[in-house]
Design a protein around this motif. Sequence first.
Motif, PDB file in Angstrom:
ATOM      1  N   ILE A 152     -58.926 -25.618   0.791  1.00  0.00           N
ATOM      2  CA  ILE A 152     -57.669 -26.286   1.102  1.00  0.00           C
ATOM      3  C   ILE A 152     -57.783 -26.940   2.468  1.00  0.00           C
ATOM      4  N   ALA A 153     -57.507 -28.236   2.502  1.00  0.00           N
ATOM      5  CA  ALA A 153     -57.428 -28.978   3.761  1.00  0.00           C
ATOM      6  C   ALA A 153     -55.965 -28.999   4.175  1.00  0.00           C
ATOM      7  N   ILE A 154     -55.679 -28.553   5.392  1.00  0.00           N
ATOM      8  CA  ILE A 154     -54.307 -28.467   5.893  1.00  0.00           C
ATOM      9  C   ILE A 154     -54.164 -29.392   7.091  1.00  0.00           C
ATOM     10  N   ALA A 155     -53.193 -30.305   7.017  1.00  0.00           N
ATOM     11  CA  ALA A 155     -52.910 -31.238   8.105  1.00  0.00           C
ATOM     12  C   ALA A 155     -51.703 -30.729   8.889  1.00  0.00           C
ATOM     13  N   ARG A 156     -51.842 -30.736  10.227  1.00  0.00           N
ATOM     14  CA  ARG A 156     -50.745 -30.295  11.094  1.00  0.00           C
ATOM     15  C   ARG A 156     -50.425 -31.371  12.120  1.00  0.00           C
ATOM     16  N   HIS A 157     -49.140 -31.474  12.444  1.00  0.00           N
ATOM     17  CA  HIS A 157     -48.681 -32.406  13.473  1.00  0.00           C
ATOM     18  C   HIS A 157     -47.592 -31.721  14.277  1.00  0.00           C
ATOM     19  N   GLN A 158     -47.797 -31.644  15.561  1.00  0.00           N
ATOM     20  CA  GLN A 158     -46.846 -30.983  16.459  1.00  0.00           C
ATOM     21  C   GLN A 158     -46.507 -29.576  15.988  1.00  0.00           C
ATOM     22  N   GLY A 159     -47.541 -28.874  15.542  1.00  0.00           N
ATOM     23  CA  GLY A 159     -47.391 -27.482  15.146  1.00  0.00           C
ATOM     24  C   GLY A 159     -46.872 -27.253  13.745  1.00  0.00           C
ATOM     25  N   GLU A 160     -46.487 -28.319  13.019  1.00  0.00           N
ATOM     26  CA  GLU A 160     -45.974 -28.174  11.667  1.00  0.00           C
ATOM     27  C   GLU A 160     -47.010 -28.619  10.638  1.00  0.00           C
ATOM     28  N   VAL A 161     -47.035 -27.931   9.495  1.00  0.00           N
ATOM     29  CA  VAL A 161     -47.880 -28.363   8.384  1.00  0.00           C
ATOM     30  C   VAL A 161     -47.232 -29.579   7.741  1.00  0.00           C
ATOM     31  N   VAL A 162     -47.965 -30.703   7.705  1.00  0.00           N
ATOM     32  CA  VAL A 162     -47.416 -31.947   7.167  1.00  0.00           C
ATOM     33  C   VAL A 162     -48.194 -32.456   5.956  1.00  0.00           C
ATOM     34  N   GLY A 163     -49.187 -31.693   5.524  1.00  0.00           N
ATOM     35  CA  GLY A 163     -49.934 -32.110   4.341  1.00  0.00           C
ATOM     36  C   GLY A 163     -50.963 -31.074   3.945  1.00  0.00           C
ATOM     37  N   ALA A 164     -51.347 -31.096   2.672  1.00  0.00           N
ATOM     38  CA  ALA A 164     -52.374 -30.170   2.191  1.00  0.00           C
ATOM     39  C   ALA A 164     -52.975 -30.710   0.905  1.00  0.00           C
ATOM     40  N   LEU A 165     -54.245 -30.373   0.682  1.00  0.00           N
ATOM     41  CA  LEU A 165     -54.939 -30.724  -0.558  1.00  0.00           C
ATOM     42  C   LEU A 165     -55.839 -29.571  -0.957  1.00  0.00           C
ATOM     43  N   LEU A 166     -55.573 -28.984  -2.135  1.00  0.00           N
ATOM     44  CA  LEU A 166     -56.501 -28.024  -2.722  1.00  0.00           C
ATOM     45  C   LEU A 166     -57.557 -28.803  -3.483  1.00  0.00           C
ATOM     46  N   TYR A 167     -58.838 -28.388  -3.350  1.00  0.00           N
ATOM     47  CA  TYR A 167     -59.886 -29.135  -4.042  1.00  0.00           C
ATOM     48  C   TYR A 167     -61.115 -28.273  -4.271  1.00  0.00           C
ATOM     49  N   ARG A 168     -61.967 -28.779  -5.169  1.00  0.00           N
ATOM     50  CA  ARG A 168     -63.293 -28.215  -5.431  1.00  0.00           C
ATOM     51  C   ARG A 168     -64.297 -29.355  -5.450  1.00  0.00           C
ATOM     52  N   THR A 169     -65.539 -29.038  -5.148  1.00  0.00           N
ATOM     53  CA  THR A 169     -66.579 -30.062  -5.202  1.00  0.00           C
ATOM     54  C   THR A 169     -67.421 -29.866  -6.456  1.00  0.00           C
ATOM     55  N   ASN A 170     -67.944 -30.975  -6.967  1.00  0.00           N
ATOM     56  CA  ASN A 170     -68.687 -30.939  -8.237  1.00  0.00           C
ATOM     57  C   ASN A 170     -70.141 -31.355  -8.090  1.00  0.00           C
TER      58      ASN A 170
END
Length: 415
Positions: A217-235
């Motif tokens: 999971i990639a988690i994006a934060r801005h000013q201490g808040e979570v503003v985005g996320a992507l769960l993924y797998r590689t193939n």
Amino acid sequence: MNTIPDRAADSATTIRRVSGKELLTTAHPLWAYAFSSSPVPDEQVERQRAELESGEEDDSRVNLVAFGGDEAEAVVGGISMRHNVRGTVFPMVGISGVATHPKARRRGHVRTLLTQMHEEMRDSGHVLSTLYPFRQSFYERFGYVGFPKARHIRLEARGLERMLRVEVPGELSVHRIGEVFDDYYALLETLLREQHGFSIFTRAGTVDVAKENKHWIAIARHQGEVVGALLYRTNGFGNELQGRQLLTRSPVGRTLLLQWLARHHDQYSSFTFELPPDQRPDLWYVDLAYDDETKVAGPNHSAPMGRVLSVPGLAGIATGSARATVEVVDDPFVGGTWTLDGHGGVLEVTSGGVSGGNGSGGTARLTSHGLAALVYGVIDPAELTLQGYGTVDAGVAQALRTLFPPAAPYLFSGF
């Protein structure tokens, strides 16, 4: 939740709730025959038995089974969820696992089960219901209206590297989902409050993704808040990076996630993920290349549907400043005449008509699907007649259009 007594559908059929180990001999065989491989191997049955005996059964789920004598012939599952409609979060029942054994079909089992599920869940406070149909016209008969399908896109690697030159505030971190499930679920809670149509399971109904721990999971934060996320797998090198939903609260969150994908542009040929139906990826950056792989087809690629179970329960949602009287016909749950008043931008619901309520003295005559279409914002009032969802004159249509502006619900949860 209160215990509901058994109910006879006809002289030869009874309907009752089933849970625990009894699911193994009633609902599970029906689900396996309808949706997966069957007969189920003995070892799989034993795994299911162990799971049920572990005491971890999700209490947000209700299963109604129709019995012919002692034999289970049909089942409908209901999942208690939360669901955003125009900025207000409501209890909602997600209908799933609808199955009838072939030898018991065309006897009205699903109608009986679904009607009882709607009644029980409405009486326990659920205002709305959603589902993913095998065929939309089947569930249209039960008052459901179609939603736009979430978009599935394949973003090509070429051109994405330009995102690495963008300066954007914030930071991004990458983890196994099991390490940061709390942050992920907190983001879902936030999106539930912010996104029309969004729905989430209970925490217990969501935590399996952390227990399996099969995703980055990639988690994006801005000013201490979570503003985005992507769960993924590689193939594998040169293939694709396979994402689930690209969840963002702002352009900053989206850009941070795109920058993370851009760091893989020499490693993977493409990146796949789901987007809300109103997203426009072609405007994200110059020279973007993607394929829209959204597919709408039953039974495995259907767009979701939703219906209203309680009109008074909708009070408080955000609306435009207008008033209209609607008569909803041929529905046991929302039928009747209702005055819908958006004075002050918040919906008030009154049973019965109010003189001059539409500004034209008219009353819209709607089916339950027509009401749901307005509430969710998926069909313009002028189109309701063309769809067979009601009769609305021009004056009333304008009032309803103001009350319920167009919107694109994004259900998010799959069930």
